[in-house]
Design an enzyme around this catalytic site. Structure first.
Site, short mmCIF file in Angstrom:
data_model
loop_
_atom_site.label_atom_id
_atom_site.label_comp_id
_atom_site.label_asym_id
_atom_site.label_seq_id
_atom_site.Cartn_x
_atom_site.Cartn_y
_atom_site.Cartn_z
N ASP A 14 -4.06 -1.47 -0.51
CA ASP A 14 -2.85 -0.70 -0.27
C ASP A 14 -1.91 -1.60 0.55
OD1 ASP A 14 -0.97 1.24 -0.15
OD2 ASP A 14 -2.28 2.81 0.61
C1 BGC Z 1 0.91 3.83 -0.35
C2 BGC Z 1 0.34 3.62 -1.73
C3 BGC Z 1 1.35 2.93 -2.58
C4 BGC Z 1 1.75 1.63 -1.93
C5 BGC Z 1 2.75 0.81 -2.73
C6 BGC Z 1 1.51 2.57 0.24
O1 BGC Z 1 2.21 2.84 1.39
O2 BGC Z 1 -0.11 4.32 0.49
O3 BGC Z 1 -0.03 4.85 -2.30
O4 BGC Z 1 0.85 2.74 -3.87
O5 BGC Z 1 2.33 1.92 -0.68
O6 BGC Z 1 4.00 1.40 -2.71
#
Ligand code: BGC
Length: 792
Positions: A279
């Site tokens: 993530d």
């Molecule tokens: C979120 C994810 C997301 C990623 C990319 C993160 O802050 O937790 O769910 O896919 O950002 O945008």
């Protein structure tokens, strides 16, 4: 699958061919062999093109390419594009022509530019319709490709452990089985369009405040039985292409560097052959928490990366004493791609690898997975070509409306307040802060898909569209409850549209309270007292408590964040063109006192085996609305439940069938739910667990037999001592009904470890019909003899 979905399935077929790029197109872009300066000595001229040849098996192409790559080039494959992190991509290798990944977010729509925006994940969960969710996936996969992206970060498969969790809206609900089924459907839909899905956030990730530091503490049964099986379904059944480790720690180790979670369970026990993608900043631990607490939910590409780094550089990551993953942790655990920047897989990592302190085979394992996915999903041979014409098409937009039709849950309908009779209404008041607010599609975090603004339909607009010019529609934003009540008094009906917004529940922001905020309760009470022909429409992403106003509301429709066509869909239901068929996929408590204390800032958070309906069952609590509940404009009768076998072996299956009849006047869908209870288990079990469901469409008076299969392995428990799941030879209760608290039919079956006993019993029952027929013939013969004798 229901008939109406068959037509929509055609959309899928149509899409499947739309984005098949020209085979070999990207091969032309691969530099000629003369440019290849670092070919290994073993790479003979004859096999140079193996990896470029689409006719070669994927594994051969991977091995060929891997053998040509330098260590630098391998590591470069394993992290985001630092030169331009906002592109959400990994690096293109021009020497060998290795494409980078282009990522995009979900799950309320593919998020690259304006796109078809669906009701949020929890609304999709409320449809309980896997066929429909598959089509949602088809559209998302299709639009991902149409935006030139390779991977969509969807589905979100978190469990709603507590409705305060800010991302409850993004996932399907509180139940492991239900989340798993819906997630599998979305993944299969997305991947049928040649886009890669990503199951996130793995694992035990269910609240937001403190999300980069939280330590979710789970005992083995809670982990294996409750927080992992839905991810296993995504891997084993849907063959999901990628998995995103969550931000939190699990039993002390960050998920992104968690050996047990990634290497042992995901890649080992489940045989996952796809790739893991961290993530965003999920390898950076406490630093990120500090930044986020300082700047709010900023990690969603809304703030410049350099600003984030500037704050990070002023932060002492050791202040909290929490250990972030080291490069060793991450590579050994099996983190394949680090996003959005190389915090661990950086220059020092390269030095460690060059000196042999990080083993090559671990790096090769990661790169193999990355390359395999790129070959399998056509990044080399059929690169995605952006084409906006395939985004927000009328068919895609129509699907968002259909999803909301099946997602909205009728929670209360005293005296059949709904549907409103359009012929009997001359004036209608549409009231409330959410009635005409275009910013009620869900949170502004990473899932912030948005349609072209002119294509977004609010409830006020939907009602105007529905009633036409013959009915006077008056609007009031509800800021003055007394004035709104005055307006409602003068109208034949009132629709009060209230709820929450992205500031209250969101990524990085848990809910402070499940009650409606501000003067909304007062507004509902005032309007509903002024006009008894009122419906309260709730726009929100998780459970709402209602003590202050529920008694006054004649009808309540839980619309969730309803997607770009939400207003039209809500109007369709309110005026009876569509019969509501959503069922809540989470428990609505009467008050927060019924729930365990929610403290999402807690650093060490012990996850209970029980939450949601299983917690309510165990503690004998009466919820406001139970899991699986929802009203309809018609009624359904259950009868004649049968279980095809009374006894099965340790790897057997039973088929449970039940007749469901529509006993009302209008066509509608029923969600048949199957729960399993356990008799005489030697370990503590839930009172019941959902193990199957099926949505069935019935015309008035129509009856259908619904069949649901239950496999022995799905009623097993996890033994920490043995380190595996155990199927117990005990009796299982089968509970079939319309919600977790509305069981209509019950039965039993037994699992035996004695296969001879199982075979004997099954043979006996197989013989039974023949025996009965023989008996009937004997009886008939005897009767005819008697009759003949009498005649004589
Ligand atoms: C979120 C994810 C997301 C990623 C990319 C993160 O802050 O937790 O769910 O896919 O950002 O945008």
């Amino acid at each position: 699958m229901k008939a109406k979905l068959l037509a929509l399935a055609m959309i899928g077929m149509m899409f499947a061919t739309t984005f098949a790029g020209t085979a070999g197109a990207s091969v032309d872009a691969v530099p000629a062999i003369a440019d290849v300066v670092n070919v290994g000595a073993s790479a003979a001229a004859s096999d140079v093109s193996i990896y470029k040849d689409p006719n070669q098996p994927v594994d051969a192409r991977v091995e060929d390419l891997l053998s040509r790559m330098t260590l630098d080039e391998k590591i470069e494959q394993m992290h985001g594009n630092m030169a331009d992190p906002e592109t959400m991509s990994t690096i293109y290798n021009s020497r060998l022509g290795i494409p980078g990944f282009n990522f995009s977010d979900g799950p309320r729509g593919e998020r690259w530019g304006y796109t078809t925006t669906f009701p949020v994940g929890i609304a999709c969960g409320a449809t309980w319709n896997e066929g429909l969710e598959y089509l949602v996936g088809v559209v998302m996969g299709n639009e991902t490709s149409a935006r030139g992206r390779d991977v969509i970060f969807a589905p979100c498969m978190n469990l709603v452990r507590d409705s305060h969790g800010g991302r409850s809206q993004e996932t399907y609900g509180e139940d492991t089985w239900h989340v798993g089924r819906m997630g599998v459907a979305l993944i299969e839909g997305i991947q049928s369009e040649g886009a890669m899905a990503c199951a996130k956030h793995y694992a035990a990730n269910s609240d937001e405040n403190n999300r980069h530091q939280k330590n979710s503490i789970l005992d083995p049964r809670t982990l294996y039985e409750i927080y992992l099986p839905h991810f296993k379904m995504a891997v084993v059944e849907a063959d999901v292409a990628s998995v995103m480790p969550a931000y939190n720690r699990l039993n002390g180790e960050y998920c992104a560097g968690n050996y047990q979670l990634l290497r042992q369970i995901l890649k080992g026990e489940w045989g996952f052959d796809g790739l893991t993608v961290s993530d965003w900043f999920g390898t950076e631990g406490p630093i990120v928490e500090h930044i986020e607490s300082f700047g709010g939910p900023m990690l969603n590409s809304q703030l410049p990366i350099n600003f984030i780094k500037m704050v990070a550089s002023n932060t002492n990551p050791n202040a909290t004493g929490i250990k972030s993953p080291t490069p060793y942790d991450a590579i050994q655990a099996g983190l394949d791609v680090e996003m959005p920047e190389p915090y661990l897989y950086n220059y020092e990592f390269n030095v460690l690898a060059s000196s042999g302190q990080i083993q090559q085979y671990l790096i090769d394992d990661a790169v193999r997975r990355i390359l395999r996915a790129k070959f399998e999903y056509g990044l080399f041979d059929e690169p995605k070509k952006a084409n906006d014409a395939f985004v927000e098409t009328p068919e895609h937009i129509a699907l968002t409306r259909e999803v909301e039709h099946e997602a909205a849950v009728l929670l209360k309908n005293d005296g059949n307040t709904l549907p409103f009779d359009i012929g009997a209404i001359k004036s209608i008041a549409v009231i409330g802060p959410a009635a005409d607010d275009k910013d009620r599609l869900g949170d502004h975090g990473s899932s912030n898909a948005q349609p072209t603004p002119e294509k977004l339909i609010t409830t006020l607009m939907g009602i105007k569209n529905k009633v036409g010019s013959g009915v006077k529609v008056s609007y009031d934003n509800g800021s003055d409850p007394a004035a709104a009540a005055e307006l409602a008094k003068t109208c034949d009906a009132a629709v009060v549209v209230v709820g929450r917004n992205y500031l209250e529940e969101a990524e990085a922001k848990d809910l402070d309270s499940l009650a409606l905020s501000g003067t909304q309760p007062e507004l509902i009470n005032a309007v509903c007292s002024a006009n008894k022909n009122s419906v309260v429409v709730l726009i929100a992403g998780s459970a709402v408590t209602m003590q202050e106003w529920i008694a006054n509301a004649p009808a309540i429709l839980m619309a969730w964040y309803p997607g770009m066509e939400g207003g039209n869909a809500i109007a369709d239901i309110v005026f009876g063109d569509v019969c509501p068929s959503g069922r809540i996929p989470i428990t609505f408590p009467k008050s927060e006192d019924q729930l365990p204390l929610f403290d999402s800032y807690k650093m060490d958070d012990v996850y209970s085996y029980y939450h949601g309906y299983r917690y309510f069952d165990k503690n004998n609590l009466e919820p406001l609305f139970p899991f699986g509940y929802g009203l309809s404009y018609t009624t359904f009768e259950y009868s004649n439940m049968k279980i095809d076998k009374s006894i099965i072996g340790l790897d057997g299956k039973v088929k449970v069938s039940v007749d469901v009849k529509n006993t009302g006047d209008v066509a509608g869908d029923e969600v048949v739910q199957l729960y399993i209870g356990y008799e005489g288990s030697k370990v503590e079990r839930s009172v019941k667990d959902l193990k199957g469901f099926n949505k069935v469409f019935l015309q008035p008076g129509e009856k259908k037999t619904v069949t649901i299969e239950v496999a022995a392995e799905n009623v097993s428990y996890y033994s920490a001592g043995l380190g595996k799941f155990v199927v117990e030879p005990i009796t299982y209760n089968v509970l079939v009904g319309a919600s977790s608290r509305d069981i209509r039919e019950t039965g039993l079956f037994r699992i035996s470890e004695n296969q001879a006993e199982v075979d004997a019993e099954n043979q006996k029952s197989a013989k039974t019909p023949g025996f009965e027929v023989a008996l009937a013939f004997v009886a008939l013969g005897a009767i005819s003899i008697i009759l003949r004798k009498k005649r004589l």
